[in-house]
Design a protein around this motif. Sequence first.
Motif, PDB file in Angstrom:
ATOM      1  N   ILE A 211       0.828  -1.207   0.000  1.00 31.76           N
ATOM      2  CA  ILE A 211       0.000   0.000   0.000  1.00 31.76           C
ATOM      3  C   ILE A 211       0.863   1.257   0.000  1.00 31.76           C
ATOM      4  CG2 ILE A 211      -1.650   1.334   1.386  1.00 31.76           C
ATOM      5  CD1 ILE A 211      -2.816  -1.380   2.288  1.00 31.76           C
ATOM      6  N   GLU A 212       1.950   1.221   0.749  1.00 31.11           N
ATOM      7  CA  GLU A 212       2.861   2.371   0.772  1.00 31.11           C
ATOM      8  C   GLU A 212       3.456   2.619  -0.609  1.00 31.11           C
ATOM      9  OE1 GLU A 212       6.493   4.164   3.516  1.00 31.11           O
ATOM     10  OE2 GLU A 212       5.478   2.302   4.063  1.00 31.11           O
ATOM     11  N   SER A 213       3.760   1.544  -1.342  1.00 27.10           N
ATOM     12  CA  SER A 213       4.324   1.694  -2.680  1.00 27.10           C
ATOM     13  C   SER A 213       3.318   2.333  -3.647  1.00 27.10           C
ATOM     14  CB  SER A 213       4.775   0.327  -3.228  1.00 27.10           C
ATOM     15  OG  SER A 213       3.660  -0.473  -3.588  1.00 27.10           O
ATOM     16  N   MET A 214       2.029   2.156  -3.380  1.00 23.90           N
ATOM     17  CA  MET A 214       0.999   2.766  -4.207  1.00 23.90           C
ATOM     18  C   MET A 214       0.977   4.288  -4.041  1.00 23.90           C
ATOM     19  SD  MET A 214      -2.170   0.115  -3.524  1.00 23.90           S
ATOM     20  CE  MET A 214      -3.348   1.435  -3.824  1.00 23.90           C
ATOM     21  N   LEU A 215       1.432   4.760  -2.902  1.00 23.60           N
ATOM     22  CA  LEU A 215       1.359   6.193  -2.587  1.00 23.60           C
ATOM     23  C   LEU A 215       2.553   6.966  -3.108  1.00 23.60           C
ATOM     24  CD1 LEU A 215       0.111   5.860   1.108  1.00 23.60           C
ATOM     25  CD2 LEU A 215      -1.247   6.040  -0.988  1.00 23.60           C
ATOM     26  N   ILE A 216       3.580   6.254  -3.546  1.00 22.86           N
ATOM     27  CA  ILE A 216       4.791   6.924  -4.025  1.00 22.86           C
ATOM     28  C   ILE A 216       4.596   7.415  -5.470  1.00 22.86           C
ATOM     29  CG2 ILE A 216       7.238   6.604  -4.586  1.00 22.86           C
ATOM     30  CD1 ILE A 216       7.359   4.516  -2.370  1.00 22.86           C
TER      31      ILE A 216
END
Length: 216
Positions: A211-216
């Motif tokens: 999910i964090e990678s989606m926000l980058i």
Amino acid sequence: MKKISVILCVLSFVLFKSYSQNEGVKIGIVGEKFADFTLETYQGNQLSTSELRGKNILLISSRGKYNDQYWCGICSYQYVEFADLELKQKIREKYNMEIIFLMPYNRETLASWEKSIPGGLSYIESKKNSRFPKTFDYGDKKIPLPLPILVDDKQEVSKGLDVMRTEWGGTNVIQNVPAVYIIDKDGILRFKYISQSTEDRPSAEYILNYIESMLI
């Protein structure tokens, strides 16, 4: 009399619309729009995924019952782990997301599940391994349930997603296949994992890293 007829027509339309929406839930395809649905939550609210647009959604299908008498301890651990992360780290705010758990039972059956959580955590603790490293001990305190648990008593959503089974993992009882769906803020399914066994689900760390990678 005319007024009553109008009210009945309106109610029929609302019920039909809600039923049709959930009846239209289909298997999610990564990269495509995820079907919206509306269900009551065990906590007493109504949740519509369409109203969450603008937020990421982590939808977790929990196996629930292991058989007629016992609940899946790993599923209890999974819920409590994410609830603990929310209470301590505010992960819903951090990742702009809602975390919801889907279970194919009515409210009364889910009350039995809630009571079973301490026993499930004890079972996991007795089989401690690297897959379930954390210890959760609430003692006599009530276990917090900050994350919505969906009451899918008609199994419309579970069946639509094709995760509801009456036979799975060597047992014969109504249960969901453990599964993880990550839907982005535009309603697009970005990640999907359907388990092949009780224990092969992605860890909380893996899910949050994705999910964090989606926000980058």
